[in-house]
Design an enzyme around this catalytic site. Structure first.
Site, PDB file in Angstrom:
ATOM      1  N   ASP A  74      -5.893   9.852  -5.436  1.00 33.11           N
ATOM      2  CA  ASP A  74      -5.537   8.486  -5.813  1.00 33.11           C
ATOM      3  C   ASP A  74      -5.075   7.724  -4.568  1.00 33.11           C
ATOM      4  O   ASP A  74      -4.093   8.081  -3.941  1.00 33.11           O
ATOM      5  CB  ASP A  74      -4.428   8.506  -6.860  1.00 33.11           C
ATOM      6  CG  ASP A  74      -4.315   7.202  -7.614  1.00 33.11           C
ATOM      7  OD1 ASP A  74      -4.315   6.141  -6.971  1.00 33.11           O
ATOM      8  OD2 ASP A  74      -4.212   7.236  -8.855  1.00 33.11           O
ATOM      9  N   SER A 124      -5.856   1.707 -10.620  1.00 35.02           N
ATOM     10  CA  SER A 124      -6.298   3.041 -11.026  1.00 35.02           C
ATOM     11  C   SER A 124      -6.895   3.074 -12.424  1.00 35.02           C
ATOM     12  O   SER A 124      -7.615   4.012 -12.769  1.00 35.02           O
ATOM     13  CB  SER A 124      -5.129   4.036 -10.953  1.00 35.02           C
ATOM     14  OG  SER A 124      -4.713   4.212  -9.614  1.00 35.02           O
ATOM     15  N   ASP A 348      -1.112   8.026  -3.614  1.00 33.89           N
ATOM     16  CA  ASP A 348      -0.980   6.616  -3.970  1.00 33.89           C
ATOM     17  C   ASP A 348       0.472   6.176  -3.990  1.00 33.89           C
ATOM     18  O   ASP A 348       0.821   5.120  -3.442  1.00 33.89           O
ATOM     19  CB  ASP A 348      -1.630   6.406  -5.340  1.00 33.89           C
ATOM     20  CG  ASP A 348      -1.555   4.965  -5.806  1.00 33.89           C
ATOM     21  OD1 ASP A 348      -2.258   4.121  -5.228  1.00 33.89           O
ATOM     22  OD2 ASP A 348      -0.808   4.688  -6.761  1.00 33.89           O
ATOM     23  N   ASP A 389     -10.060   6.675  -5.935  1.00 31.68           N
ATOM     24  CA  ASP A 389     -10.255   5.586  -6.894  1.00 31.68           C
ATOM     25  C   ASP A 389     -10.266   4.224  -6.212  1.00 31.68           C
ATOM     26  O   ASP A 389     -10.992   3.320  -6.607  1.00 31.68           O
ATOM     27  CB  ASP A 389      -9.211   5.638  -8.006  1.00 31.68           C
ATOM     28  CG  ASP A 389      -7.783   5.745  -7.483  1.00 31.68           C
ATOM     29  OD1 ASP A 389      -7.598   5.877  -6.259  1.00 31.68           O
ATOM     30  OD2 ASP A 389      -6.848   5.710  -8.309  1.00 31.68           O
ATOM     31  N   HIS A 390      -9.464   4.080  -5.177  1.00 30.46           N
ATOM     32  CA  HIS A 390      -9.371   2.818  -4.446  1.00 30.46           C
ATOM     33  C   HIS A 390      -8.752   3.106  -3.086  1.00 30.46           C
ATOM     34  O   HIS A 390      -8.327   4.219  -2.799  1.00 30.46           O
ATOM     35  CB  HIS A 390      -8.513   1.797  -5.222  1.00 30.46           C
ATOM     36  CG  HIS A 390      -7.164   2.345  -5.616  1.00 30.46           C
ATOM     37  ND1 HIS A 390      -6.159   2.570  -4.691  1.00 30.46           N
ATOM     38  CD2 HIS A 390      -6.673   2.748  -6.813  1.00 30.46           C
ATOM     39  CE1 HIS A 390      -5.094   3.069  -5.312  1.00 30.46           C
ATOM     40  NE2 HIS A 390      -5.393   3.197  -6.604  1.00 30.46           N
TER      41      HIS A 390
END
Length: 510
Positions: A74, A124, A348, A389-390
């Site tokens: 993440d 997310s 994250d 995810d990003h």
């Protein structure tokens, strides 16, 4: 001995060190070249490139993927990967830049575009919906189409606006399914595997406004839902979302539910009623002692909320690597294979806090989990995909000398104000420090060596924000070549389904 064989021996040595037992040595996460002195010889680089070329000449694997393990870091941006290489290498006396993380050795790599339908930078929830269900949607929503606005429970209840994804496809194909995370199991990323929700924050009924209570909260969907109720292995945090706020659990912590429902007991009862052999655990040793022959369904909720950071995990809490290994052991008992989703989520959280040191350490732990999985499976019949995810706004800059401490400061000669600056920094976040008398903050007053140090940010925000750049996708195993190139993030589950003969779309079997 030729230089080619020196390189080969170095790689093999680093791959076999410390392979006994379940605990994975950090050194196993990296593959490094011979000593740096060879880098002055042009033949070193030629032979290194030839070695890489030879490793990519193997025939394509076009078998059916019996098993799939899907890892998501993440917030694991490409910059995070580059910095983690240096971080790991320097821990073992190397300059660091030459190091390769376990999954970076995978033969096929692609780039996924992460934007969502209504925003150019993903969260997310919408990104998880894309890579787990194959459909892009709005920020803050899970398993619902872009026709559903954030927090619109009424639109969520319209069956035309909801759908399932790869977890459901695997279950319908007769495979065992599992979910592992070091976050709450009801948090946005894992929830995207099984939930339909107009708001990612509706994890328990206590989180919902009154007009949204007709929509099942995410914890309830994990236990009672069409997809969630069939997941065989669930390991992570978030225990509080499964029992009443008026009760205390075995670790003397209160729950986070208002409806009085005990979803842990209900999960056990439902699994038994379905003919399963379930067990619930909340301690590390209890998890590691599980005999996979005795139980085919395991619920492990080890903390009330998110699990602790890897560097300060208590001895009674399992690591991401340990949870991954135990999940594979249990799921492997299914003759039809399995689908396992693993999230390294604390990367994250560390970035949001501008704590680069912790973010790199958490990325290293994800690399450990991937390597542990690789040693346990037959890669001829197991597809492993690793992605993020990003992205995040952390940058890696400074033109410092080779091998400079990645967590330290860059060479002074580049700053026109003659003040030091860190090699890693953020475009925004809580690491911003106000200037005085038109001068930049002086780092000599900071304890950069502190694990929790907040790295400098250019713009002050309460939390560092996500970034919109593409994320890397790494693949190894059957049909891994499908993951090459640049594509929309929602393509990923369709490619996985094709390789594993599951889902309603095109597959190798039909």
């Amino acid at each position: 001995m030729s230089l080619y064989h020196l390189i080969l021996n170095a790689v093999v040595l680093l791959c076999i060190v410390g392979t006994s037992g379940q605990n994975v040595n950090t050194l196993n996460n990296i593959n490094a070249s011979p000593v740096a002195a060879d880098e002055n010889n042009p033949n070193y680089w030629i032979q290194q490139a030839q070695f890489t070329l030879r490793s990519k000449l193997a025939p394509l694997n076009t078998r059916v993927a019996k098993n799939v393990i899907f890892f998501v870091g993440d917030g694991m941006s490409i910059t995070t990967l580059a910095a983690t290489r240096a971080y790991l290498g320097q821990k073992y006396g190397l300059t660091g830049e030459e190091v390769t993380l376990s999954f970076e050795t995978f033969p096929f790599t692609g780039l996924a575009k992460t934007y969502c339908v209504n925003e150019n930078v993903a969260d997310s929830a919408c990104s998880g919906t894309a890579y787990l269900s194959g459909v892009k949607n709005n920020v803050g929503t899970l398993g619902v189409s872009a026709a559903v606005a954030h927090r619109d429970c009424y639109a969520q209840l319209n069956r035309n606006n909801t759908f399932t994804g790869i977890m459901d496809w695997a279950q319908k194909a007769g495979k065992a399914t599992g979910l592992v995370t070091n976050m709450r199991v009801t948090h946005a990323t894992p929830a995207a595997a099984y939930a339909n929700s107009a708001n990612r924050h509706w994890e328990a009924d206590l989180d919902q406004p009154e007009d949204a209570l007709r929509c099942d909260d995410i914890a309830k969907q994990l236990v009672r839902g069409e997809v969630g109720s069939k997941i065989n292995v669930i390991l992570g945090g978030g225990r509080g979302n499964f029992f009443s706020k008026h009760e205390r659990d075995a670790e003397d912590e209160r729950g986070h539910r208002e409806d009085g429902v005990d979803l842990i007991r209900e999960w056990i009862f439902r699994k038994e009623r379905m003919g399963g052999k379930p067990t619930y655990v909340y301690k590390r040793n209890d998890l590691l002692m599980i005999n996979e022959k005795d139980y085919d369904n395991v619920l492990g909720l080890f903390t009330r909320s998110h699990m602790p950071n890897n560097y300060d995990t208590p001895r009674d809490k399992p690591s991401l690597s340990e949870m991954t290994q135990k999940a594979i052991q249990i799921l492997s008992q299914n003759r039809n294979g399995y689908f396992l989703f693993v999230e390294g989520g604390r990367i994250d959280l560390a970035h949001h806090a501008s704590r680069a040191h912790i973010a790199l350490d958490e990325t290293a732990e994800l690399a450990r989990a991937v390597e542990a999985a690789m040693r346990m499976v037959n890669l001829e019949e197991t597809l492993i995909v690793v992605t993020a995810d990003h992205s995040h706004t952390m940058t890696y800059s400074g033109h410092s000398r080779r091998g400079a401490d990645i967590l330290g400061v860059a060479d002074l000669k580049h700053a026109t104000d003659h003040l030091r600056f860190t090699i890693l920094s953020y475009a925004n976040g809580p690491g911003f420090k106000p200037t005085s008398h038109d001068h930049r903050h002086n780092l000599k007053y900071d304890d950069i060596g502190d694990m929790k140090y907040r790295y400098p940010s250019m713009v002050p925000t309460h939390r560092e924000l996500h970034a919109g750049d593409d994320v890397a996708v790494f693949a190894k195993g059957p049909w891994a070549h499908l993951f090459s190139g640049n594509y929309e993030q929602n393509y990923i589950p369709h490619a996985i389904a094709y390789a594993a003969c599951m889902g309603p779309g095109l597959t190798i079997c039909k």
